[in-house]
Motif scaffolding. Structure first.
Motif, PDB file in Angstrom:
ATOM      1  N   PRO A  19     -50.815  46.328 -10.759  1.00  0.00           N
ATOM      2  CA  PRO A  19     -49.439  46.829 -10.828  1.00  0.00           C
ATOM      3  C   PRO A  19     -48.772  46.756  -9.446  1.00  0.00           C
ATOM      4  O   PRO A  19     -49.377  47.139  -8.441  1.00  0.00           O
ATOM      5  CB  PRO A  19     -49.616  48.288 -11.284  1.00  0.00           C
ATOM      6  N   MET A  20     -47.578  46.257  -9.412  1.00  0.00           N
ATOM      7  CA  MET A  20     -46.804  46.106  -8.179  1.00  0.00           C
ATOM      8  C   MET A  20     -47.488  45.179  -7.170  1.00  0.00           C
ATOM      9  O   MET A  20     -47.071  45.096  -6.017  1.00  0.00           O
ATOM     10  CB  MET A  20     -46.555  47.471  -7.523  1.00  0.00           C
ATOM     11  N   GLY A  21     -48.483  44.446  -7.626  1.00  0.00           N
ATOM     12  CA  GLY A  21     -49.211  43.562  -6.711  1.00  0.00           C
ATOM     13  C   GLY A  21     -48.340  42.447  -6.165  1.00  0.00           C
ATOM     14  O   GLY A  21     -48.491  42.043  -5.006  1.00  0.00           O
ATOM     15  N   ILE A  22     -47.416  41.963  -6.967  1.00  0.00           N
ATOM     16  CA  ILE A  22     -46.573  40.852  -6.538  1.00  0.00           C
ATOM     17  C   ILE A  22     -45.692  41.247  -5.363  1.00  0.00           C
ATOM     18  O   ILE A  22     -45.420  40.437  -4.467  1.00  0.00           O
ATOM     19  CB  ILE A  22     -45.713  40.326  -7.721  1.00  0.00           C
ATOM     20  N   TYR A  23     -45.255  42.508  -5.310  1.00  0.00           N
ATOM     21  CA  TYR A  23     -44.366  42.945  -4.229  1.00  0.00           C
ATOM     22  C   TYR A  23     -45.139  43.089  -2.911  1.00  0.00           C
ATOM     23  O   TYR A  23     -44.625  42.750  -1.830  1.00  0.00           O
ATOM     24  CB  TYR A  23     -43.688  44.254  -4.609  1.00  0.00           C
ATOM     25  N   ALA A  24     -46.374  43.581  -3.008  1.00  0.00           N
ATOM     26  CA  ALA A  24     -47.217  43.625  -1.807  1.00  0.00           C
ATOM     27  C   ALA A  24     -47.512  42.206  -1.325  1.00  0.00           C
ATOM     28  O   ALA A  24     -47.538  41.929  -0.112  1.00  0.00           O
ATOM     29  CB  ALA A  24     -48.517  44.372  -2.116  1.00  0.00           C
ATOM     30  N   TYR A  25     -47.721  41.306  -2.264  1.00  0.00           N
ATOM     31  CA  TYR A  25     -47.989  39.902  -1.929  1.00  0.00           C
ATOM     32  C   TYR A  25     -46.783  39.265  -1.242  1.00  0.00           C
ATOM     33  O   TYR A  25     -46.930  38.491  -0.287  1.00  0.00           O
ATOM     34  CB  TYR A  25     -48.348  39.155  -3.209  1.00  0.00           C
ATOM     35  N   LEU A  26     -45.570  39.621  -1.710  1.00  0.00           N
ATOM     36  CA  LEU A  26     -44.352  39.096  -1.094  1.00  0.00           C
ATOM     37  C   LEU A  26     -44.230  39.537   0.363  1.00  0.00           C
ATOM     38  O   LEU A  26     -43.855  38.749   1.243  1.00  0.00           O
ATOM     39  CB  LEU A  26     -43.125  39.558  -1.877  1.00  0.00           C
ATOM     40  N   ILE A  27     -44.558  40.791   0.625  1.00  0.00           N
ATOM     41  CA  ILE A  27     -44.474  41.305   1.991  1.00  0.00           C
ATOM     42  C   ILE A  27     -45.461  40.560   2.897  1.00  0.00           C
ATOM     43  O   ILE A  27     -45.122  40.142   4.013  1.00  0.00           O
ATOM     44  CB  ILE A  27     -44.746  42.825   2.020  1.00  0.00           C
ATOM     45  N   LEU A  28     -46.694  40.357   2.400  1.00  0.00           N
ATOM     46  CA  LEU A  28     -47.704  39.644   3.174  1.00  0.00           C
ATOM     47  C   LEU A  28     -47.259  38.198   3.455  1.00  0.00           C
ATOM     48  O   LEU A  28     -47.397  37.699   4.572  1.00  0.00           O
ATOM     49  CB  LEU A  28     -49.040  39.643   2.430  1.00  0.00           C
ATOM     50  N   LEU A  29     -46.744  37.531   2.428  1.00  0.00           N
ATOM     51  CA  LEU A  29     -46.300  36.152   2.597  1.00  0.00           C
ATOM     52  C   LEU A  29     -45.163  36.054   3.606  1.00  0.00           C
ATOM     53  O   LEU A  29     -45.135  35.131   4.436  1.00  0.00           O
ATOM     54  CB  LEU A  29     -45.855  35.572   1.249  1.00  0.00           C
ATOM     55  N   PHE A  30     -44.228  36.990   3.545  1.00  0.00           N
ATOM     56  CA  PHE A  30     -43.102  36.978   4.470  1.00  0.00           C
ATOM     57  C   PHE A  30     -43.586  37.143   5.913  1.00  0.00           C
ATOM     58  O   PHE A  30     -43.142  36.431   6.824  1.00  0.00           O
ATOM     59  CB  PHE A  30     -42.107  38.084   4.112  1.00  0.00           C
ATOM     60  N   VAL A  31     -44.514  38.069   6.115  1.00  0.00           N
ATOM     61  CA  VAL A  31     -45.052  38.312   7.457  1.00  0.00           C
ATOM     62  C   VAL A  31     -45.809  37.085   7.949  1.00  0.00           C
ATOM     63  O   VAL A  31     -45.628  36.633   9.090  1.00  0.00           O
ATOM     64  CB  VAL A  31     -45.962  39.557   7.457  1.00  0.00           C
ATOM     65  N   PHE A  32     -46.673  36.539   7.090  1.00  0.00           N
ATOM     66  CA  PHE A  32     -47.454  35.358   7.478  1.00  0.00           C
ATOM     67  C   PHE A  32     -46.547  34.159   7.784  1.00  0.00           C
ATOM     68  O   PHE A  32     -46.803  33.388   8.710  1.00  0.00           O
ATOM     69  CB  PHE A  32     -48.443  34.988   6.372  1.00  0.00           C
ATOM     70  N   THR A  33     -45.488  34.009   6.997  1.00  0.00           N
ATOM     71  CA  THR A  33     -44.562  32.890   7.219  1.00  0.00           C
ATOM     72  C   THR A  33     -43.836  33.044   8.541  1.00  0.00           C
ATOM     73  O   THR A  33     -43.737  32.079   9.327  1.00  0.00           O
ATOM     74  CB  THR A  33     -43.536  32.816   6.071  1.00  0.00           C
ATOM     75  N   LEU A  34     -43.343  34.246   8.819  1.00  0.00           N
ATOM     76  CA  LEU A  34     -42.609  34.490  10.062  1.00  0.00           C
ATOM     77  C   LEU A  34     -43.514  34.325  11.273  1.00  0.00           C
ATOM     78  O   LEU A  34     -43.164  33.633  12.247  1.00  0.00           O
ATOM     79  CB  LEU A  34     -42.008  35.901  10.030  1.00  0.00           C
ATOM     80  N   VAL A  35     -44.702  34.936  11.215  1.00  0.00           N
ATOM     81  CA  VAL A  35     -45.636  34.856  12.344  1.00  0.00           C
ATOM     82  C   VAL A  35     -46.161  33.427  12.498  1.00  0.00           C
ATOM     83  O   VAL A  35     -46.295  32.912  13.612  1.00  0.00           O
ATOM     84  CB  VAL A  35     -46.808  35.848  12.142  1.00  0.00           C
ATOM     85  N   GLY A  36     -46.449  32.782  11.362  1.00  0.00           N
ATOM     86  CA  GLY A  36     -46.965  31.414  11.406  1.00  0.00           C
ATOM     87  C   GLY A  36     -45.986  30.457  12.050  1.00  0.00           C
ATOM     88  O   GLY A  36     -46.374  29.595  12.851  1.00  0.00           O
ATOM     89  N   TRP A  37     -44.701  30.601  11.735  1.00  0.00           N
ATOM     90  CA  TRP A  37     -43.695  29.712  12.326  1.00  0.00           C
ATOM     91  C   TRP A  37     -43.594  29.947  13.831  1.00  0.00           C
ATOM     92  O   TRP A  37     -43.448  28.997  14.613  1.00  0.00           O
ATOM     93  CB  TRP A  37     -42.347  29.935  11.647  1.00  0.00           C
TER      94      TRP A  37
END
Length: 547
Positions: free
Chosen positions: A517-535
């Motif tokens: 439950p609500m896993g997709i929203y936690a996943y979105l936050i992780l992806l956003f952080v990884f994308t920003l830091v990765g770039w």
């Protein structure tokens, strides 16, 4: 110049040409020159091989060996029993794609040759002889190509189906060749009638791209015409089947070998005979107009073009942090828009990115209803659109204008990583994002707005995937700085597989988080952080080492 075997065979038809008032001796001399020049031209199939060994000998005859190997793809369909309409529709569909693609990619220069006007028209040679030489030239080319392609299937036909089957197949191949030649020429006639020469070159490029994508779509259409149950194919006629040329050429086999005289089969068989003959007659009648319009190819159409950066300027200001990066963004946008050979290699992959999700999505309809699919997790098939990211990113380092890459080395910019940072942003906005948005609209219509967070997650993984592809494929290389001829199709097989594996990892992780439950929203936050830091890590603001 030596006397070519194809011309010796042509000598047998000398009386036929003279009946139509054609100066055979002059036509033969023209063909001898043209065929000799063809032998020196490197076919598209060898465009990536620049070795000295490859440059020796007749390049066209060497390419026929490759088409002979391609013909192996037809052999399995010969052994499908007596399901003639099905197996021949598939075989003629593949053959039509191979021959028409080759004709457009390698022999557009023959159909659209304007040198005849400047060289031959100034000599005492009548236009009828010149036009006959052009038609015979193309006919010899496509006949040799078709012969190489079907030689192995022909052997299989004699073994599995008998001589009558082979004879009928050869007759249908002759009609198919007429149809392909005339259809290609009629397309050019139509384009030249309404557009200028520069536009024609662009449209030829898009035709090549569409044909590359068309093999996948055509295969799916032909397969779905038939119902496959317990290794038995059944066929139910629909009116739209008359617009599928491969089915025309498969229908006569049902008439002559299976004695199937149904109305549908008769209609398709008549189209197989009438359409090629009518199209070649139409081409012959329009040839004078065609030759007249070829003059447009000699016109200069690129005068005083004003470059418009409306959307490019907006996206550059939105995504780029410095004036230098904005300039590189516009430069990359221009290169991806104007380089025809680059588009020819990249755009088919983009077409596949749009088609593959639907192929895998609708394949589920064989086992589930549409309502069941719309309530499930089948929307994750959109990840198939990300498979091509690695292929396209790999191609970003190649260009026909690679000799101009010295500009990168003399540019007074301390942070050279901005070159590729801007290029990847331009790729995502110009090439990937339009396909993703189109897929998203359709998927939202099918699965409802409940999948909106999932689509955002897919977009973020696409950005991460782009960074990973850059580090694996292109790290340390300037964009558009390598010769396009040296590009291997799809890149290194091991690296390409590794990059595609990351798509599977992202899709698997996405599926797992949906179980919570609500896993997709936690996943979105992780992806956003990884994308920003990765770039920031891949493209730091200050760079110590030059790429």
């Amino acid at each position: 110049m030596r006397d070519l075997p194809s011309l010796k065979v042509l000598d047998l038809f000398r009386p036929f040409f003279r009946i139509f008032g054609i100066n055979y001796d002059v036509m033969r001399r023209i063909l001898q020159v043209k065929l000799t020049m063809d032998g020196r031209r490197v076919p598209t199939i060898f465009s990536g091989d620049r070795s000295e060994k490859r440059k020796k000998g007749n390049q066209f005859l060497k390419s026929l060996g490759i088409y002979t190997l391609y013909g192996i793809t037809l052999v399995p369909f010969v052994f499908l029993g007596e399901n003639y309409l099905f197996q021949l529709s598939i075989m003629f569909g593949i053959t039509m794609f191979i021959l028409m693609t080759s004709l457009i990619s390698d022999f557009s220069t023959v159909l659209l040759d304007v040198r005849d006007k400047t060289i031959l028209n100034t000599k005492p040679v009548d236009s009828r002889t010149i036009n006959a030489a052009k038609i015979v030239h193309v006919t010899i080319y496509i006949t040799l190509l078709a012969g190489a392609f079907i030689i192995l299937p022909a052997i299989a036909m004699i073994i599995a189906q008998g001589f009558v089957f082979l004879l009928l197949f050869l007759i249908e191949m002759f009609l198919l060749i007429l149809f392909i030649m005339s259809l290609t020429a009629l397309i050019y006639i139509f384009i030249l009638r309404y557009f200028n020469g520069e536009k024609l070159k662009d449209i030829i490029n898009y035709i090549q791209i569409l044909l590359s994508v068309g093999i996948i779509v055509g295969y799916q259409i032909v397969i779905r015409v038939f119902d496959f149950v317990s290794f038995d194919f059944t066929y139910n006629f629909s009116l739209w089947h008359v617009f599928i040329p491969p089915m025309w050429f498969g229908a006569p086999f049902e008439v002559f070998l299976n004695q199937n005289y149904s109305r549908a089969i008769i209609i398709l068989s008549i189209l197989a005979l009438v359409t090629p003959i009518c199209s070649i007659i139409l081409y012959y009648r329009l040839m004078p107009t065609f030759e007249h319009n070829l003059e447009k190819l000699m016109e200069e159409t690129a005068k005083n073009k004003k470059r418009k950066w409306k959307l490019g300027d907006f996206m550059a200001r939105l995504l780029c942090s410095s004036e230098e990066e904005k300039a590189f963004y516009r430069f990359s946008d221009t290169m991806m828009s104007q380089e025809r050979d680059f588009k020819l290699r990249v755009y088919p992959a983009l077409g596949m990115a749009f088609i593959f999700p639907f192929i895998f999505l609708f394949n589920n309809l064989n086992t589930s209803s549409f309502s069941d699919i719309s309530r499930g997790y089948s929307y994750l098939t959109i990840y198939f659109s990300n498979i091509i990211i690695g292929i396209v990113v790999y191609m970003l380092k190649y260009s026909d204008k690679y000799k101009g890459a010295w500009i990168f080395q003399v540019t007074p910019n301390e942070n050279r990583s901005k070159f590729y940072s801007a290029t990847l942003k331009a790729f995502l906005v110009k090439l990937y994002l339009p396909i993703f948005l189109a897929l998203s609209v359709i998927y939202l219509a099918i699965f409802s707005v409940r999948i909106l967070p999932d689509l955002i997650a897919v977009l973020l993984t696409a950005i991460l995937h782009t960074l990973i592809s850059y580090k694996i494929m292109n790290n340390g290389i300037y964009p558009f700085s390598e010769p396009l001829e040296t590009a291997k199709q799809g890149g290194s097989s091991m690296k390409t597989f590794l990059i595609m594996f990351f798509v599977a990892i992202f899709a698997g992780a996405h599926f797992i988080v949906l179980l919570f439950p609500m896993g997709i929203y936690a996943y979105l936050i992780l992806l956003f952080v990884f994308t920003l830091v990765g770039w920031r890590i891949v493209f730091p603001k200050k760079e110590e080492a030059i790429l």
